[in-house]
Design a protein around this motif. Structure first.
Motif, PDB file in Angstrom:
ATOM      1  N   PRO A 131      53.387  -3.326 -78.942  1.00  0.00           N
ATOM      2  CA  PRO A 131      53.743  -2.704 -80.210  1.00  0.00           C
ATOM      3  C   PRO A 131      54.613  -3.580 -81.094  1.00  0.00           C
ATOM      4  CG  PRO A 131      54.657  -1.477 -78.352  1.00  0.00           C
ATOM      5  CD  PRO A 131      53.933  -2.627 -77.787  1.00  0.00           C
ATOM      6  N   SER A 132      55.324  -4.511 -80.470  1.00  0.00           N
ATOM      7  CA  SER A 132      56.152  -5.457 -81.213  1.00  0.00           C
ATOM      8  C   SER A 132      56.178  -6.759 -80.416  1.00  0.00           C
ATOM      9  CB  SER A 132      57.570  -4.909 -81.409  1.00  0.00           C
ATOM     10  OG  SER A 132      58.265  -4.866 -80.180  1.00  0.00           O
ATOM     11  N   GLU A 144      51.191   8.483 -69.671  1.00  0.00           N
ATOM     12  CA  GLU A 144      52.490   8.079 -70.192  1.00  0.00           C
ATOM     13  C   GLU A 144      52.488   6.573 -70.436  1.00  0.00           C
ATOM     14  OE1 GLU A 144      55.314   9.328 -67.317  1.00  0.00           O
ATOM     15  OE2 GLU A 144      55.194  11.454 -67.857  1.00  0.00           O
ATOM     16  N   VAL A 145      53.240   6.156 -71.428  1.00  0.00           N
ATOM     17  CA  VAL A 145      53.334   4.742 -71.781  1.00  0.00           C
ATOM     18  C   VAL A 145      54.626   4.171 -71.210  1.00  0.00           C
ATOM     19  CG1 VAL A 145      53.524   3.089 -73.672  1.00  0.00           C
ATOM     20  CG2 VAL A 145      51.961   5.025 -73.868  1.00  0.00           C
ATOM     21  N   HIS A 146      54.484   3.106 -70.432  1.00  0.00           N
ATOM     22  CA  HIS A 146      55.649   2.409 -69.887  1.00  0.00           C
ATOM     23  C   HIS A 146      55.754   1.049 -70.580  1.00  0.00           C
ATOM     24  CE1 HIS A 146      55.647   4.870 -65.881  1.00  0.00           C
ATOM     25  NE2 HIS A 146      55.978   5.577 -66.941  1.00  0.00           N
ATOM     26  N   CYS A 147      56.938   0.738 -71.053  1.00  0.00           N
ATOM     27  CA  CYS A 147      57.147  -0.504 -71.799  1.00  0.00           C
ATOM     28  C   CYS A 147      58.271  -1.319 -71.172  1.00  0.00           C
ATOM     29  CB  CYS A 147      57.486  -0.210 -73.267  1.00  0.00           C
ATOM     30  SG  CYS A 147      56.166   0.595 -74.189  1.00  0.00           S
ATOM     31  N   VAL A 148      58.142  -2.615 -71.341  1.00  0.00           N
ATOM     32  CA  VAL A 148      59.170  -3.560 -70.921  1.00  0.00           C
ATOM     33  C   VAL A 148      59.567  -4.371 -72.141  1.00  0.00           C
ATOM     34  CG1 VAL A 148      59.715  -5.512 -69.446  1.00  0.00           C
ATOM     35  CG2 VAL A 148      58.299  -3.658 -68.563  1.00  0.00           C
ATOM     36  N   VAL A 149      60.855  -4.438 -72.389  1.00  0.00           N
ATOM     37  CA  VAL A 149      61.357  -5.207 -73.518  1.00  0.00           C
ATOM     38  C   VAL A 149      61.780  -6.582 -73.013  1.00  0.00           C
ATOM     39  CG1 VAL A 149      63.080  -5.335 -75.358  1.00  0.00           C
ATOM     40  CG2 VAL A 149      62.147  -3.113 -74.661  1.00  0.00           C
ATOM     41  N   ALA A 150      61.334  -7.605 -73.693  1.00  0.00           N
ATOM     42  CA  ALA A 150      61.631  -8.970 -73.269  1.00  0.00           C
ATOM     43  C   ALA A 150      63.122  -9.250 -73.343  1.00  0.00           C
ATOM     44  CB  ALA A 150      60.858  -9.957 -74.146  1.00  0.00           C
ATOM     45  N   ASP A 151      63.598  -9.978 -72.346  1.00  0.00           N
ATOM     46  CA  ASP A 151      65.003 -10.391 -72.301  1.00  0.00           C
ATOM     47  C   ASP A 151      65.044 -11.871 -72.671  1.00  0.00           C
ATOM     48  OD1 ASP A 151      67.663 -10.600 -71.936  1.00  0.00           O
ATOM     49  OD2 ASP A 151      67.619 -10.487 -69.741  1.00  0.00           O
ATOM     50  N   ASN A 159      70.782 -23.284 -84.722  1.00  0.00           N
ATOM     51  CA  ASN A 159      69.887 -22.897 -85.825  1.00  0.00           C
ATOM     52  C   ASN A 159      68.518 -22.467 -85.310  1.00  0.00           C
ATOM     53  OD1 ASN A 159      69.203 -25.416 -84.916  1.00  0.00           O
ATOM     54  ND2 ASN A 159      68.854 -26.299 -86.965  1.00  0.00           N
ATOM     55  N   PRO A 160      68.478 -21.467 -84.417  1.00  0.00           N
ATOM     56  CA  PRO A 160      67.180 -21.009 -83.912  1.00  0.00           C
ATOM     57  C   PRO A 160      66.388 -20.322 -85.013  1.00  0.00           C
ATOM     58  CG  PRO A 160      68.878 -19.513 -83.198  1.00  0.00           C
ATOM     59  CD  PRO A 160      69.582 -20.654 -83.881  1.00  0.00           C
ATOM     60  N   VAL A 161      65.071 -20.319 -84.856  1.00  0.00           N
ATOM     61  CA  VAL A 161      64.193 -19.681 -85.836  1.00  0.00           C
ATOM     62  C   VAL A 161      63.257 -18.724 -85.094  1.00  0.00           C
ATOM     63  CG1 VAL A 161      64.304 -21.579 -87.472  1.00  0.00           C
ATOM     64  CG2 VAL A 161      62.549 -21.594 -85.697  1.00  0.00           C
ATOM     65  N   TYR A 162      62.808 -17.727 -85.807  1.00  0.00           N
ATOM     66  CA  TYR A 162      61.856 -16.755 -85.260  1.00  0.00           C
ATOM     67  C   TYR A 162      60.471 -17.051 -85.824  1.00  0.00           C
ATOM     68  CZ  TYR A 162      65.683 -13.952 -83.371  1.00  0.00           C
ATOM     69  OH  TYR A 162      66.766 -13.524 -82.662  1.00  0.00           O
ATOM     70  N   GLU A 163      59.551 -17.356 -84.929  1.00  0.00           N
ATOM     71  CA  GLU A 163      58.183 -17.614 -85.334  1.00  0.00           C
ATOM     72  C   GLU A 163      57.408 -16.298 -85.392  1.00  0.00           C
ATOM     73  OE1 GLU A 163      56.954 -20.334 -86.342  1.00  0.00           O
ATOM     74  OE2 GLU A 163      58.399 -21.851 -85.722  1.00  0.00           O
ATOM     75  N   PRO A 164      56.418 -16.216 -86.268  1.00  0.00           N
ATOM     76  CA  PRO A 164      55.601 -14.994 -86.312  1.00  0.00           C
ATOM     77  C   PRO A 164      54.949 -14.717 -84.959  1.00  0.00           C
ATOM     78  CG  PRO A 164      55.176 -16.371 -88.218  1.00  0.00           C
ATOM     79  CD  PRO A 164      56.017 -17.192 -87.285  1.00  0.00           C
ATOM     80  N   GLU A 165      54.894 -13.430 -84.578  1.00  0.00           N
ATOM     81  CA  GLU A 165      54.279 -12.967 -83.343  1.00  0.00           C
ATOM     82  C   GLU A 165      54.980 -13.488 -82.095  1.00  0.00           C
ATOM     83  OE1 GLU A 165      52.082 -10.620 -83.443  1.00  0.00           O
ATOM     84  OE2 GLU A 165      52.075 -10.706 -85.628  1.00  0.00           O
ATOM     85  N   GLN A 166      56.179 -14.013 -82.226  1.00  0.00           N
ATOM     86  CA  GLN A 166      56.958 -14.420 -81.072  1.00  0.00           C
ATOM     87  C   GLN A 166      58.211 -13.579 -80.996  1.00  0.00           C
ATOM     88  OE1 GLN A 166      57.781 -18.576 -80.767  1.00  0.00           O
ATOM     89  NE2 GLN A 166      55.624 -19.193 -80.681  1.00  0.00           N
ATOM     90  N   CYS A 167      58.566 -13.218 -79.773  1.00  0.00           N
ATOM     91  CA  CYS A 167      59.718 -12.339 -79.606  1.00  0.00           C
ATOM     92  C   CYS A 167      61.033 -13.109 -79.668  1.00  0.00           C
ATOM     93  CB  CYS A 167      59.607 -11.601 -78.275  1.00  0.00           C
ATOM     94  SG  CYS A 167      61.062 -10.621 -77.858  1.00  0.00           S
TER      95      CYS A 167
END
Length: 222
Positions: A131-132, A144-151, A159-167
């Motif tokens: 979903p994200s 039921e939906v079970h989800c794991v959030v990335a750590d 100066n980190p950057v966030y790339e599209p479609e990357q967590c």
């Protein structure tokens, strides 16, 4: 004298005709259809109380006989006071059952929802989806939906950057640190001005760079 005998004979012949005609009544002939009253208007059913039991279809059962009153009823035993029916503990219907049948003693679930709902979308059983960028989810057989959030690991740069479609953020230019307001790469010494040479702490990128003063070179006047 002969005349009187003749008249007597005529009288005797007429009287039997009158008697025969009077003996025939209306009851000897069938009534017209309009005069008949339908016998179905006053049906009388037998009273089986204390003698037997009757199911929904009209079948009669003897005392002590086991029977089903209807297609959706529990089995009963015919008793003097009427049917004594079983009251079993029926299994619970699945909360997500979409089709329930009542053709037996207990209701039975015939169809369970075979998909999961998550944030307004439907997913098949065992289907995996994100979903994200930081969530990994799966539709379980329990609907039921079970989800794991990335750590995400701590980035090794300032100066980190966030790339599209990357967590997780990435260091596109590699590890680095601050030397004052200047960002310098890690692993090498960098001359930040005429007097200072700096380098990043090993593994401690969040700390300010360690700098040392060298002999300053004077600026040449042109």
């Amino acid at each position: 004298m002969a005349l009187h005998i003749h008249e007597a004979c005529i009288l005797l012949l007429v009287i039997p005709g009158l008697v025969t005609s009077a003996a025939i009544s209306h009851e000897d002939y069938p009534a017209d259809e309009g005069d008949q009253t339908s016998s179905n208007d006053n049906l009388i059913f037998d009273d089986y109380r204390g003698k037997g039991c009757v199911d929904d279809s009209g079948f009669v059962y003897k005392l002590g006989e086991r029977f089903f009153p209807g297609h959706s009823n529990c089995p009963c035993v015919c008793a003097l006071d009427g049917p004594v029916c079983d009251q079993p503990e029926c299994p619970k219907i699945h909360p997500k059952c979409t089709k329930v049948e009542h053709n037996g003693c207990c209701p039975e679930c015939k169809e369970v929802k075979n998909f999961c709902e998550y944030h307004g979308k439907n997913y098949k059983i065992l289907e995996e989806f994100k979903p994200s960028p930081c969530e990994w989810c799966r539709c379980e057989p329990s609907n039921e939906v079970h989800c794991v959030v990335a750590d995400c690991a701590v980035p090794e740069c300032v100066n980190p950057v966030y790339e599209p479609e990357q967590c997780c953020p990435v260091c596109k230019n590699g590890p680095n640190c601050f030397a004052g307001t200047t960002i310098i790469p890690a692993g090498i010494e960098v001359k930040v001005d005429e007097c200072n040479i700096c380098h990043c702490h090993n593994g401690d990128w969040w700390k300010p760079a360690q700098c040392s003063k060298r002999e300053c070179q004077g600026k040449q006047i042109v």
